[in-house]
Design an enzyme around this catalytic site. Structure first.
Site, PDB file in Angstrom:
ATOM      1  N   LYS A 188     -14.669   8.455 -11.964  1.00 35.21           N
ATOM      2  CA  LYS A 188     -14.052   9.773 -12.163  1.00 35.21           C
ATOM      3  C   LYS A 188     -12.685   9.632 -12.830  1.00 35.21           C
ATOM      4  CE  LYS A 188     -11.345  12.457  -9.710  1.00 35.21           C
ATOM      5  NZ  LYS A 188     -10.565  13.129 -10.784  1.00 35.21           N
ATOM      6  N   GLU A 262      -4.540   0.163  -6.676  1.00 35.18           N
ATOM      7  CA  GLU A 262      -3.393  -0.153  -7.526  1.00 35.18           C
ATOM      8  C   GLU A 262      -2.535   1.094  -7.526  1.00 35.18           C
ATOM      9  OE1 GLU A 262      -0.866  -0.172  -9.994  1.00 35.18           O
ATOM     10  OE2 GLU A 262      -2.316  -0.233 -11.637  1.00 35.18           O
ATOM     11  N   CYS A 296       2.831   2.480 -14.246  1.00 37.12           N
ATOM     12  CA  CYS A 296       3.040   2.098 -12.850  1.00 37.12           C
ATOM     13  C   CYS A 296       4.001   0.915 -12.754  1.00 37.12           C
ATOM     14  CB  CYS A 296       1.716   1.771 -12.192  1.00 37.12           C
ATOM     15  SG  CYS A 296       0.691   0.709 -13.207  1.00 37.12           S
ATOM     16  N   GLU A 393       9.506   6.359  -6.690  1.00 39.96           N
ATOM     17  CA  GLU A 393       8.911   6.324  -8.024  1.00 39.96           C
ATOM     18  C   GLU A 393       9.058   7.696  -8.689  1.00 39.96           C
ATOM     19  OE1 GLU A 393       4.552   6.076  -8.310  1.00 39.96           O
ATOM     20  OE2 GLU A 393       4.841   4.568  -9.858  1.00 39.96           O
TER      21      GLU A 393
HETATM   22  P1  NAI Z   1      -3.168  11.159  -7.822  1.00 43.44           P
HETATM   23  O1  NAI Z   1      -3.146   9.925  -7.010  1.00 43.44           O
HETATM   24  O2  NAI Z   1      -3.331  12.471  -7.122  1.00 43.44           O
HETATM   25  O3  NAI Z   1      -4.349  11.070  -8.908  1.00 43.44           O
HETATM   26  C1  NAI Z   1      -5.017   9.886  -9.293  1.00 43.44           C
HETATM   27  C2  NAI Z   1      -6.524  10.105  -9.254  1.00 43.44           C
HETATM   28  O4  NAI Z   1      -6.932  10.305  -7.906  1.00 43.44           O
HETATM   29  C3  NAI Z   1      -7.012  11.334 -10.020  1.00 43.44           C
HETATM   30  O5  NAI Z   1      -8.248  11.018 -10.630  1.00 43.44           O
HETATM   31  C4  NAI Z   1      -7.213  12.364  -8.919  1.00 43.44           C
HETATM   32  O6  NAI Z   1      -8.150  13.364  -9.241  1.00 43.44           O
HETATM   33  C5  NAI Z   1      -7.710  11.505  -7.778  1.00 43.44           C
HETATM   34  N1  NAI Z   1      -7.508  12.054  -6.439  1.00 43.44           N
HETATM   35  C6  NAI Z   1      -6.594  12.971  -6.027  1.00 43.44           C
HETATM   36  N2  NAI Z   1      -6.716  13.201  -4.710  1.00 43.44           N
HETATM   37  C7  NAI Z   1      -7.718  12.412  -4.262  1.00 43.44           C
HETATM   38  C8  NAI Z   1      -8.311  12.183  -2.989  1.00 43.44           C
HETATM   39  N3  NAI Z   1      -7.881  12.812  -1.898  1.00 43.44           N
HETATM   40  N4  NAI Z   1      -9.314  11.280  -2.888  1.00 43.44           N
HETATM   41  C9  NAI Z   1      -9.744  10.613  -3.971  1.00 43.44           C
HETATM   42  N5  NAI Z   1      -9.248  10.797  -5.196  1.00 43.44           N
HETATM   43  C10 NAI Z   1      -8.234  11.684  -5.357  1.00 43.44           C
HETATM   44  O7  NAI Z   1      -1.861  11.170  -8.704  1.00 43.44           O
HETATM   45  P2  NAI Z   1      -1.107  12.423  -9.373  1.00 43.44           P
HETATM   46  O8  NAI Z   1      -0.982  13.559  -8.414  1.00 43.44           O
HETATM   47  O9  NAI Z   1      -1.744  12.713 -10.660  1.00 43.44           O
HETATM   48  O10 NAI Z   1       0.336  11.794  -9.600  1.00 43.44           O
HETATM   49  C11 NAI Z   1       1.288  11.794  -8.545  1.00 43.44           C
HETATM   50  C12 NAI Z   1       2.181  10.586  -8.612  1.00 43.44           C
HETATM   51  O11 NAI Z   1       1.404   9.411  -8.450  1.00 43.44           O
HETATM   52  C13 NAI Z   1       2.903  10.368  -9.921  1.00 43.44           C
HETATM   53  O12 NAI Z   1       4.077  11.112  -9.970  1.00 43.44           O
HETATM   54  C14 NAI Z   1       3.155   8.893  -9.882  1.00 43.44           C
HETATM   55  O13 NAI Z   1       4.309   8.631  -9.136  1.00 43.44           O
HETATM   56  C15 NAI Z   1       1.955   8.335  -9.150  1.00 43.44           C
HETATM   57  N6  NAI Z   1       0.933   7.789 -10.063  1.00 43.44           N
HETATM   58  C16 NAI Z   1       0.779   6.445 -10.146  1.00 43.44           C
HETATM   59  C17 NAI Z   1      -0.127   5.906 -11.033  1.00 43.44           C
HETATM   60  C18 NAI Z   1      -0.315   4.430 -11.166  1.00 43.44           C
HETATM   61  O14 NAI Z   1      -0.704   3.980 -12.237  1.00 43.44           O
HETATM   62  N7  NAI Z   1      -0.131   3.659 -10.141  1.00 43.44           N
HETATM   63  C19 NAI Z   1      -0.917   6.742 -11.930  1.00 43.44           C
HETATM   64  C20 NAI Z   1      -0.745   8.167 -11.728  1.00 43.44           C
HETATM   65  C21 NAI Z   1       0.177   8.641 -10.832  1.00 43.44           C
END
Ligand code: NAI
Ligand code: MG
Length: 481
Positions: A188, A262, A296, A393
């Site tokens: 996804k 990650e 990240c 972050e």
């Molecule tokens: P998120 O963690 O909500 O989204 C990442 C993925 O997880 C998306 O595909 C989303 O649809 C999915 N997701 C959301 N809730 C879920 C759940 N309960 N169970 C399973 N999958 C779920 O991240 P978001 O809200 O887009 O970004 C928030 C913060 O996260 C950013 O400000 C940043 O600090 C951090 N982030 C870190 C990343 C990294 O590469 N480590 C990448 C994106 C965001």
């Protein structure tokens, strides 16, 4: 040459979009077919650089997730796990070749949907994504050589959830090793950046990969949660926020599912007094302003040795003035659009926190487009180690700068973080590099460079940055029993 804040400006050089093909509406890619979502729900994906709608995307329900997992299981049992590894390798190789053929289209769509500069999607994201498929195609029939004296066995069905900062690259990081190790996949993409994953689904369709081996389903967090909670999934691979990572860990703890996470970072970029200063300034800029800081492992905490701090900050400000912020499709653009309105407001919230904490802010005085989501490259000096902006972050083009006197002091400060994903060290002396790299608690440490990636080298973090490694042989191990 026209007068501007930068005193110079290039003529716009927009990448063309006429060669790309986008559907108005995307369904779910399940069992080798395009399937309508069971509840007929769709959502819009927009271009964050101008807020225009690009396409409608299916929002998968629990029932759709179940359909995808069943397809993946059937393909695993009946086809993929029985196929000779050398045959599996050919499919992975074919996907890599087809991606290369579609490289320009993939790069433009990545930029339209996600907001990153075309120079990055063209020169970094897409070639690296192809290289991941090539790299793992090579391992697929050599697993026994990779792990001698061990019984090699695939896990089964992998559920993979990826974020919006490197949409196609993260899909490649997840799919290629899973397939090479003999697993099938339900992936996804993030809700704001589904298009290149859907293009990849079209490429996979073209490659003739047996139906159900890779299923790509779109949706929001609830779709991700349905994948995590599905009882017939053997492995969850997640990249995203620490908050969701923790939720995932909780929900799989009572199951036999394997997990790799990650998560975020707050990586230290350390400049010692004997560093080549001009190169270090480039490295600082690349470390935090690359991809709008949506990285990240971004070098978001800068530590500069006191004796050179004034010079480094002065040169950094000067260099920042020449960064071109604007239309991501323009080949001159250094800093593109922030991925979403939500992320922009998160970044703005942190900038205000920094100001209220009493740090000194410097922002580039450039003009930014009136539509779309943009953030001026920003640095904070006079920052306390305990401040929110140096601990949490931000995931945007915002850098905190602190000084230090001794090596011991900077090691202690750099390690004083809930995260441990990456770090950078700039110095003239190899011995100092080895000293620091052995004491910094970070998964990846760059010396005299920053943000360099290669499919052969493992990537992953310590502490709240997650566990498990992706890339290299380590990345294969995560998909084997
Ligand atoms: P998120 O963690 O909500 O989204 C990442 C993925 O997880 C998306 O595909 C989303 O649809 C999915 N997701 C959301 N809730 C879920 C759940 N309960 N169970 C399973 N999958 C779920 O991240 P978001 O809200 O887009 O970004 C928030 C913060 O996260 C950013 O400000 C940043 O600090 C951090 N982030 C870190 C990343 C990294 O590469 N480590 C990448 C994106 C965001
Ligand atoms: Mg979008």
């Amino acid at each position: 040459m026209t007068e501007s804040n930068n005193n110079w400006e290039y003529a716009p050089s927009l990448e063309g979009t006429s060669h790309i093909q986008l559907k108005e509406k995307y369904d779910l890619f399940i069992d080798g077919k395009w399937v309508k979502p069971s509840n007929n729900r769709y959502f819009d994906t927009i271009n964050p650089s101008n807020e225009e709608k690009l396409a409608e995307i299916a929002w998968a329900s629990d029932a759709d997730v179940d359909l995808a997992v069943k397809a993946a299981r059937k393909a695993y049992v009946e086809v993929w796990s029985k196929m000779k590894a050398s045959e599996r390798a050919k499919y992975i190789f074919r996907i890599a070749r087809l991606m290369q053929e579609h490289a320009r289209e993939l790069a433009v769509i990545e930029t339209l949907d996600g907001g990153k500069p075309i120079r990055e999607s063209r020169d970094i994201d897409v070639p690296l994504a192809c290289n991941h498929f090539f790299y793992y195609a090579g391992w697929a029939d050599k697993l026994q050589d990779a792990f001698p004296n061990r019984m090699i066995q695939s896990l089964g069905v992998a559920g993979q959830i990826i974020p919006w900062n490197f949409p196609l690259l993260m899909a490649a990081w997840k799919i290629a090793p899973a397939l090479a190790a003999g697993n099938t996949v339900v992936l996804k993409p993030a809700e704001t950046t589904s298009l290149t994953a859907l293009k990849l689904a079209e490429i996979i369709e073209q490659s003739g990969l047996p139906a159900g081996v890779v299923n790509i389903i779109t949706g929001h967090g609830d779709t991700g949660a349905a994948i995590v909670n599905h009882p017939d999934i053997d492995k969850i691979a997640f990249t995203g926020s620490t908050a969701v990572g923790k939720l995932i860990q909780k929900s799989v703890i009572v199951t036999a599912k394997r997990v790799s996470l990650e998560l975020g970072g707050k990586s230290a970029n350390i400049i010692l007094e004997d560093a080549p200063i001009d190169q270090a300034v480039e490295g600082i800029v690349n470390g935090i302003f690359f991809n709008q800081g949506h990285v990240c492992c971004a070098g978001s905490r800068l530590y500069v040795q006191e004796s050179i701090a004034e010079e480094v900050v002065r040169k950094l400000k000067q260099r920042m003035q020449s960064l071109y912020v604007g239309n991501p499709l323009d080949k001159n653009t250094d800093v593109g659009a922030i991925n979403s309105k939500e992320q922009l407001s998160t970044i703005e919230k942190y900038i205000n926190i920094g100001i209220n904490e009493g740090a000194d802010m410097f922002q580039v005085e450039c003009e930014i487009p009136s539509k779309g989501f943009y953030c001026r490259p920003t640095i904070f000096t006079n920052v306390a180690q305990s401040s929110v902006i140096s601990q949490e972050e931000i995931f945007g083009p915002v850098l905190t700068i602190q000084t230090f006197r001794t090596i011991d002091e900077v090691i202690q400060k750099a390690n004083n973080s809930p995260y441990g994903l990456a770090a950078g060290v700039w110095t003239d002396k190899g011995s100092r590099i080895f000293n620091l790299t052995s004491k910094l608690r970070a998964g990846v440490i760059w010396a005299n460079t920053y943000n360099k990636f290669d499919p052969a080298s493992p990537f992953g973090g310590y502490k709240e940055s997650g566990f498990g490694r992706e890339g290299g042989l380590h990345g294969l191990e995560a998909y084997l029993k």
